[in-house]
Motif scaffolding. Sequence first.
Motif, PDB file in Angstrom:
ATOM      1  N   LEU A 220       0.829  -1.205   0.000  1.00 30.57           N
ATOM      2  CA  LEU A 220       0.000   0.000   0.000  1.00 30.57           C
ATOM      3  C   LEU A 220       0.868   1.261   0.000  1.00 30.57           C
ATOM      4  O   LEU A 220       0.367   2.376  -0.180  1.00 30.57           O
ATOM      5  CB  LEU A 220      -0.929   0.014   1.216  1.00 30.57           C
ATOM      6  CG  LEU A 220      -2.038  -1.051   1.232  1.00 30.57           C
ATOM      7  CD1 LEU A 220      -2.754  -1.051   2.574  1.00 30.57           C
ATOM      8  CD2 LEU A 220      -3.031  -0.824   0.104  1.00 30.57           C
TER       9      LEU A 220
ATOM     10  N   LYS B  18      -0.123   4.224   2.176  1.00 24.47           N
ATOM     11  CA  LYS B  18      -1.455   4.789   1.970  1.00 24.47           C
ATOM     12  C   LYS B  18      -2.514   3.858   2.558  1.00 24.47           C
ATOM     13  O   LYS B  18      -2.257   2.687   2.826  1.00 24.47           O
ATOM     14  CB  LYS B  18      -1.717   5.010   0.481  1.00 24.47           C
ATOM     15  CG  LYS B  18      -0.739   5.987  -0.179  1.00 24.47           C
ATOM     16  CD  LYS B  18      -1.038   6.121  -1.663  1.00 24.47           C
ATOM     17  CE  LYS B  18      -0.049   7.083  -2.332  1.00 24.47           C
ATOM     18  NZ  LYS B  18      -0.303   7.189  -3.782  1.00 24.47           N
TER      19      LYS B  18
ATOM     20  N   ARG C   3      -5.289   3.022   0.946  1.00 22.21           N
ATOM     21  CA  ARG C   3      -5.781   2.137  -0.103  1.00 22.21           C
ATOM     22  C   ARG C   3      -5.031   2.377  -1.415  1.00 22.21           C
ATOM     23  O   ARG C   3      -4.498   3.454  -1.647  1.00 22.21           O
ATOM     24  CB  ARG C   3      -7.292   2.275  -0.306  1.00 22.21           C
ATOM     25  CG  ARG C   3      -7.785   3.645  -0.681  1.00 22.21           C
ATOM     26  CD  ARG C   3      -9.298   3.645  -0.901  1.00 22.21           C
ATOM     27  NE  ARG C   3     -10.010   3.071   0.220  1.00 22.21           N
ATOM     28  CZ  ARG C   3     -10.389   3.749   1.284  1.00 22.21           C
ATOM     29  NH1 ARG C   3     -10.115   5.047   1.362  1.00 22.21           N
ATOM     30  NH2 ARG C   3     -11.032   3.177   2.266  1.00 22.21           N
ATOM     31  N   TRP C   4      -5.024   1.337  -2.223  1.00 23.66           N
ATOM     32  CA  TRP C   4      -4.429   1.391  -3.566  1.00 23.66           C
ATOM     33  C   TRP C   4      -5.585   1.359  -4.549  1.00 23.66           C
ATOM     34  O   TRP C   4      -6.294   0.356  -4.645  1.00 23.66           O
ATOM     35  CB  TRP C   4      -3.509   0.189  -3.755  1.00 23.66           C
ATOM     36  CG  TRP C   4      -2.620   0.183  -4.968  1.00 23.66           C
ATOM     37  CD1 TRP C   4      -1.359   0.689  -5.061  1.00 23.66           C
ATOM     38  CD2 TRP C   4      -2.890  -0.436  -6.251  1.00 23.66           C
ATOM     39  NE1 TRP C   4      -0.826   0.441  -6.304  1.00 23.66           N
ATOM     40  CE2 TRP C   4      -1.742  -0.246  -7.057  1.00 23.66           C
ATOM     41  CE3 TRP C   4      -3.989  -1.104  -6.780  1.00 23.66           C
ATOM     42  CZ2 TRP C   4      -1.668  -0.716  -8.365  1.00 23.66           C
ATOM     43  CZ3 TRP C   4      -3.927  -1.569  -8.089  1.00 23.66           C
ATOM     44  CH2 TRP C   4      -2.778  -1.370  -8.865  1.00 23.66           C
ATOM     45  N   THR C   5      -5.813   2.455  -5.258  1.00 25.02           N
ATOM     46  CA  THR C   5      -6.947   2.565  -6.172  1.00 25.02           C
ATOM     47  C   THR C   5      -6.467   2.909  -7.565  1.00 25.02           C
ATOM     48  O   THR C   5      -5.692   3.862  -7.742  1.00 25.02           O
ATOM     49  CB  THR C   5      -7.935   3.653  -5.698  1.00 25.02           C
ATOM     50  OG1 THR C   5      -8.350   3.363  -4.359  1.00 25.02           O
ATOM     51  CG2 THR C   5      -9.151   3.712  -6.599  1.00 25.02           C
ATOM     52  N   ASN C   6      -6.911   2.150  -8.548  1.00 26.10           N
ATOM     53  CA  ASN C   6      -6.564   2.433  -9.940  1.00 26.10           C
ATOM     54  C   ASN C   6      -7.694   2.010 -10.859  1.00 26.10           C
ATOM     55  O   ASN C   6      -8.473   1.100 -10.538  1.00 26.10           O
ATOM     56  CB  ASN C   6      -5.278   1.703 -10.341  1.00 26.10           C
ATOM     57  CG  ASN C   6      -4.027   2.485  -9.953  1.00 26.10           C
ATOM     58  OD1 ASN C   6      -3.684   3.482 -10.584  1.00 26.10           O
ATOM     59  ND2 ASN C   6      -3.358   2.038  -8.892  1.00 26.10           N
TER      60      ASN C   6
ATOM     61  N   SER D 211       8.007  -0.986  -7.169  1.00 32.39           N
ATOM     62  CA  SER D 211       6.810  -0.179  -6.890  1.00 32.39           C
ATOM     63  C   SER D 211       7.186   1.074  -6.104  1.00 32.39           C
ATOM     64  O   SER D 211       6.683   2.174  -6.375  1.00 32.39           O
ATOM     65  CB  SER D 211       5.790  -1.003  -6.107  1.00 32.39           C
ATOM     66  OG  SER D 211       5.307  -2.076  -6.877  1.00 32.39           O
TER      67      SER D 211
ATOM     68  N   LYS E 222       3.413  -0.054 -11.580  1.00 33.59           N
ATOM     69  CA  LYS E 222       2.225  -0.023 -10.720  1.00 33.59           C
ATOM     70  C   LYS E 222       1.661  -1.440 -10.684  1.00 33.59           C
ATOM     71  O   LYS E 222       0.765  -1.794 -11.446  1.00 33.59           O
ATOM     72  CB  LYS E 222       1.164   0.934 -11.279  1.00 33.59           C
ATOM     73  CG  LYS E 222       1.585   2.392 -11.313  1.00 33.59           C
ATOM     74  CD  LYS E 222       0.467   3.239 -11.936  1.00 33.59           C
ATOM     75  CE  LYS E 222       0.883   4.685 -12.062  1.00 33.59           C
ATOM     76  NZ  LYS E 222      -0.178   5.496 -12.751  1.00 33.59           N
TER      77      LYS E 222
ATOM     78  N   PHE F 266       0.393  -4.591  -8.054  1.00 38.65           N
ATOM     79  CA  PHE F 266       0.021  -5.001  -6.699  1.00 38.65           C
ATOM     80  C   PHE F 266      -0.205  -6.513  -6.696  1.00 38.65           C
ATOM     81  O   PHE F 266      -1.160  -7.008  -7.293  1.00 38.65           O
ATOM     82  CB  PHE F 266      -1.256  -4.286  -6.252  1.00 38.65           C
ATOM     83  CG  PHE F 266      -1.401  -4.206  -4.758  1.00 38.65           C
ATOM     84  CD1 PHE F 266      -1.612  -5.362  -4.000  1.00 38.65           C
ATOM     85  CD2 PHE F 266      -1.332  -3.005  -4.098  1.00 38.65           C
ATOM     86  CE1 PHE F 266      -1.736  -5.303  -2.625  1.00 38.65           C
ATOM     87  CE2 PHE F 266      -1.456  -2.925  -2.712  1.00 38.65           C
ATOM     88  CZ  PHE F 266      -1.663  -4.077  -1.976  1.00 38.65           C
TER      89      PHE F 266
ATOM     90  N   GLU G 130     -10.088  -1.325  -5.862  1.00 34.86           N
ATOM     91  CA  GLU G 130      -9.686  -0.642  -4.633  1.00 34.86           C
ATOM     92  C   GLU G 130      -9.180  -1.702  -3.661  1.00 34.86           C
ATOM     93  O   GLU G 130      -9.879  -2.673  -3.384  1.00 34.86           O
ATOM     94  CB  GLU G 130     -10.859   0.118  -4.005  1.00 34.86           C
ATOM     95  CG  GLU G 130     -11.297   1.334  -4.796  1.00 34.86           C
ATOM     96  CD  GLU G 130     -12.449   2.083  -4.120  1.00 34.86           C
ATOM     97  OE1 GLU G 130     -12.953   1.586  -3.075  1.00 34.86           O
ATOM     98  OE2 GLU G 130     -12.841   3.144  -4.636  1.00 34.86           O
TER      99      GLU G 130
END
Length: 276
Positions: free
Chosen positions: A30, A33, A35-38, A89, A95, A97, A146
């Motif tokens: 993460l 952060k 959350r990891w949002t893309n 990363s 990017k 995850f 998310e």
Amino acid sequence: IYTKASPANETMIIQSAGYRFNHEIDESFLLGKKRWTNSNVKCIVIDGFIENISEVYHLLETLHASGDPCVIFARHMSPEVSSAILTNSRRGVIKLFPISLGFDDETINVLNDISMACNTSVISCLTGHLISSAVRRSLKTIDKIEIDKDGFTIFNKPSSLIEDHLSFLYGKLNAFKSHDLTVKDLYAKRIKSLCSLKVDILVGKEVIDKDIYTMEKIDSILRSIVSFSHYGCITNKDLKDTVESLKYEISKETYDIFKNNICKKFKIMPKNSIIL
């Protein structure tokens, strides 16, 4: 619609969208952060163990060149693979995850469910797939994802595959006759994850303290709604009007039999009750 007791005093109703899978996530990915949002995220689902970085090296190069975000779902990955992905990363080179789901009673079928949500197929050595070859192919793109420390939510257009899969799971759940509720709960969790629109009713302590049967009553009401939607319902007034309208359309003998059998039940019912 799902109900559960809440540790809070107040009762809350929460509507959520997306295919939600609750699973502990490696928070180091993460990058500090919440959350990891893309959006427009490439995805790959691997039913296996990623042991060497060489197996995903081509994928790393491709992601570096394109700048596309990507998620890997796998059973496990070696510390070498995990470390290489995390290092790149942090540098902002890729990017990517990775999500390791393990292998136990709760996750034995989760990769299949995730593949349905992503509208892609599962890569497995059991079907003759090699990870190094699979990552070279064109990957499916999901609308959005998310990820937080407690799990991940996939946002993607629903497909007919999910509808068929849900019908299969509902059939398994309804046909389940064992007293072992663990398996039944697993089916219920899988169904909930694959429902893209959900409503959670979090019943507060304040309500439960007043009536310990609150949860059962809510569940009964929700199940009744399903019956109403399938079979419909009528009010006492509707029934009375229907009986009166038949008075001049059928013989007196038939009318008396009908009225005596139906209206006896009708008379003892409270006003505006529902008759199924």
